[in-house]
Write a protein that holds these residues in place. Structure first.
Motif, mmCIF file in Angstrom:
data_model
loop_
_atom_site.group_PDB
_atom_site.id
_atom_site.type_symbol
_atom_site.label_atom_id
_atom_site.label_comp_id
_atom_site.label_asym_id
_atom_site.label_seq_id
_atom_site.Cartn_x
_atom_site.Cartn_y
_atom_site.Cartn_z
ATOM 1 N N ARG A 57 0.832 -1.210 0.000
ATOM 2 C CA ARG A 57 0.000 0.000 0.000
ATOM 3 C C ARG A 57 0.864 1.256 0.000
ATOM 4 N NH1 ARG A 57 -5.244 0.106 2.588
ATOM 5 N NH2 ARG A 57 -5.128 2.321 2.121
ATOM 6 N N LEU A 58 1.948 1.240 0.798
ATOM 7 C CA LEU A 58 2.848 2.388 0.819
ATOM 8 C C LEU A 58 3.487 2.590 -0.553
ATOM 9 C CD1 LEU A 58 4.211 4.599 2.607
ATOM 10 C CD2 LEU A 58 6.108 3.002 2.828
ATOM 11 N N ARG A 59 3.927 1.499 -1.172
ATOM 12 C CA ARG A 59 4.558 1.616 -2.495
ATOM 13 C C ARG A 59 3.556 2.085 -3.538
ATOM 14 N NH1 ARG A 59 5.893 -2.077 -6.685
ATOM 15 N NH2 ARG A 59 5.085 -3.779 -5.440
ATOM 16 N N ALA A 60 2.312 1.619 -3.438
ATOM 17 C CA ALA A 60 1.272 2.062 -4.371
ATOM 18 C C ALA A 60 1.002 3.559 -4.206
ATOM 19 C CB ALA A 60 -0.006 1.256 -4.153
ATOM 20 N N ALA A 106 1.627 8.168 6.272
ATOM 21 C CA ALA A 106 2.085 6.819 6.615
ATOM 22 C C ALA A 106 3.524 6.852 7.119
ATOM 23 C CB ALA A 106 1.969 5.894 5.406
ATOM 24 N N LEU A 107 4.390 7.618 6.449
ATOM 25 C CA LEU A 107 5.773 7.725 6.915
ATOM 26 C C LEU A 107 5.843 8.406 8.274
ATOM 27 C CD1 LEU A 107 7.917 8.543 3.767
ATOM 28 C CD2 LEU A 107 7.562 6.356 4.907
ATOM 29 N N GLU A 108 4.967 9.373 8.492
ATOM 30 C CA GLU A 108 4.925 10.033 9.801
ATOM 31 C C GLU A 108 4.453 9.054 10.873
ATOM 32 O OE1 GLU A 108 2.532 13.735 11.704
ATOM 33 O OE2 GLU A 108 3.466 14.071 9.744
ATOM 34 N N ALA A 109 3.494 8.187 10.522
ATOM 35 C CA ALA A 109 3.005 7.184 11.470
ATOM 36 C C ALA A 109 4.082 6.146 11.768
ATOM 37 C CB ALA A 109 1.756 6.501 10.918
ATOM 38 N N ALA A 110 4.934 5.859 10.787
ATOM 39 C CA ALA A 110 6.022 4.905 11.008
ATOM 40 C C ALA A 110 7.026 5.459 12.007
ATOM 41 C CB ALA A 110 6.721 4.569 9.697
ATOM 42 N N GLY A 111 7.262 6.749 11.964
ATOM 43 C CA GLY A 111 8.189 7.368 12.906
ATOM 44 C C GLY A 111 9.463 7.799 12.221
ATOM 45 N N PRO A 112 10.193 8.722 12.848
ATOM 46 C CA PRO A 112 11.382 9.291 12.211
ATOM 47 C C PRO A 112 12.497 8.278 11.962
ATOM 48 C CG PRO A 112 11.151 10.106 14.461
ATOM 49 C CD PRO A 112 9.918 9.313 14.148
ATOM 50 N N GLY A 113 12.721 7.343 12.836
ATOM 51 C CA GLY A 113 13.785 6.367 12.633
ATOM 52 C C GLY A 113 13.409 5.260 11.673
ATOM 53 N N LEU A 114 12.120 5.004 11.536
ATOM 54 C CA LEU A 114 11.663 3.895 10.706
ATOM 55 C C LEU A 114 11.274 4.323 9.300
ATOM 56 C CD1 LEU A 114 9.489 2.079 13.385
ATOM 57 C CD2 LEU A 114 11.866 1.673 12.792
ATOM 58 N N ALA A 115 11.017 5.586 9.105
ATOM 59 C CA ALA A 115 10.612 6.071 7.782
ATOM 60 C C ALA A 115 11.740 5.917 6.763
ATOM 61 C CB ALA A 115 10.174 7.528 7.868
ATOM 62 N N ARG A 155 -0.816 -0.891 11.030
ATOM 63 C CA ARG A 155 -1.782 -0.211 11.907
ATOM 64 C C ARG A 155 -2.323 1.031 11.235
ATOM 65 N NH1 ARG A 155 1.538 0.809 16.374
ATOM 66 N NH2 ARG A 155 2.581 -1.174 16.300
ATOM 67 N N PHE A 156 -1.466 1.787 10.551
ATOM 68 C CA PHE A 156 -1.905 3.007 9.878
ATOM 69 C C PHE A 156 -2.889 2.700 8.768
ATOM 70 C CE2 PHE A 156 -1.465 5.962 6.320
ATOM 71 C CZ PHE A 156 -1.834 7.148 6.929
ATOM 72 N N TYR A 157 -2.576 1.727 7.927
ATOM 73 C CA TYR A 157 -3.434 1.387 6.786
ATOM 74 C C TYR A 157 -4.612 0.494 7.177
ATOM 75 C CZ TYR A 157 -0.273 3.375 3.309
ATOM 76 O OH TYR A 157 0.480 4.237 2.556
ATOM 77 N N GLY A 158 -4.598 -0.043 8.410
ATOM 78 C CA GLY A 158 -5.688 -0.904 8.843
ATOM 79 C C GLY A 158 -5.639 -2.301 8.235
ATOM 80 N N THR A 159 -4.441 -2.759 7.891
ATOM 81 C CA THR A 159 -4.326 -4.093 7.296
ATOM 82 C C THR A 159 -3.940 -5.143 8.307
ATOM 83 O OG1 THR A 159 -2.005 -3.717 6.730
ATOM 84 C CG2 THR A 159 -3.643 -3.163 5.042
ATOM 85 N N GLY A 160 -3.607 -4.725 9.524
ATOM 86 C CA GLY A 160 -3.136 -5.712 10.493
ATOM 87 C C GLY A 160 -3.834 -5.685 11.781
#
Length: 160
Positions: A57-60, A106-115, A155-160
């Motif tokens: 979803r992020l890549r799309a 989505a990148l903001e939800a992932a966090g600064p170290g994980l984005a 969690r952000f996209y609601g897929t898990g």
């Protein structure tokens, strides 16, 4: 079916010894040119279905938003103002704007170290080893960090 091709590459485990005389060791590896690093991890059981769906979803969103670098100029015609295609062009622009907002959220939800690892592996298609090296991380830490990032994306996209 995706195209496969045989390439000769220097394997990362083959250390190049400058003091060693003679030819360097090369391994022949079969590379699936159409497979992303994310799909490679999922095919080998390193990612859950929810993590794979979140990464896709992020890549799309990244591709729909048109955030990737272009090599050449776009030669397609500009959409006509009030003709039949005008409404479709406006819908496409709105979809692109929505995808752009979703991608950054989505990148903001992932966090600064994980984005960083999300962008490098999922969007840019960089291998985990290359991402670890570029980010200055210890070897074999990238897969763990990527799975944590994918959990947050799920969690952000609601897929898990």
């Amino acid at each position: 079916m995706t195209a496969r091709r045989l390439e000769t590459r220097l394997h990362p485990d083959d250390r190049v010894d400058p003091g060693k005389a003679g030819p360097q060791v090369m391994r022949h590896v079969t590379v699936n040119a159409a497979e992303s690093p994310l799909a490679w991890l999922a095919a080998r059981g390193h990612l859950s279905d929810a993590q794979l769906r979140a990464g896709e979803r992020l890549r799309a969103d990244y591709e729909r938003a048109g955030l990737s670098a272009r090599v050449t100029m776009r030669w397609d015609a500009a959409p006509p103002g009030k003709s039949r295609g005008g409404a479709r062009a406006a819908d496409a622009s709105l979809a692109r704007i929505d995808a752009h907002r979703r991608f950054h959220a989505a990148l903001e939800a992932a966090g600064p170290g994980l984005a960083d690892i999300c962008w490098r592996v999922i969007c840019a298609g960089e291998g985990i080893g290359g991402a670890e090296k570029t980010l200055g991380w210890p070897v074999r830490s990238g897969k763990l960090v990527l799975t944590l990032a994918l959990d947050r994306l799920a969690r952000f996209y609601g897929t898990g």
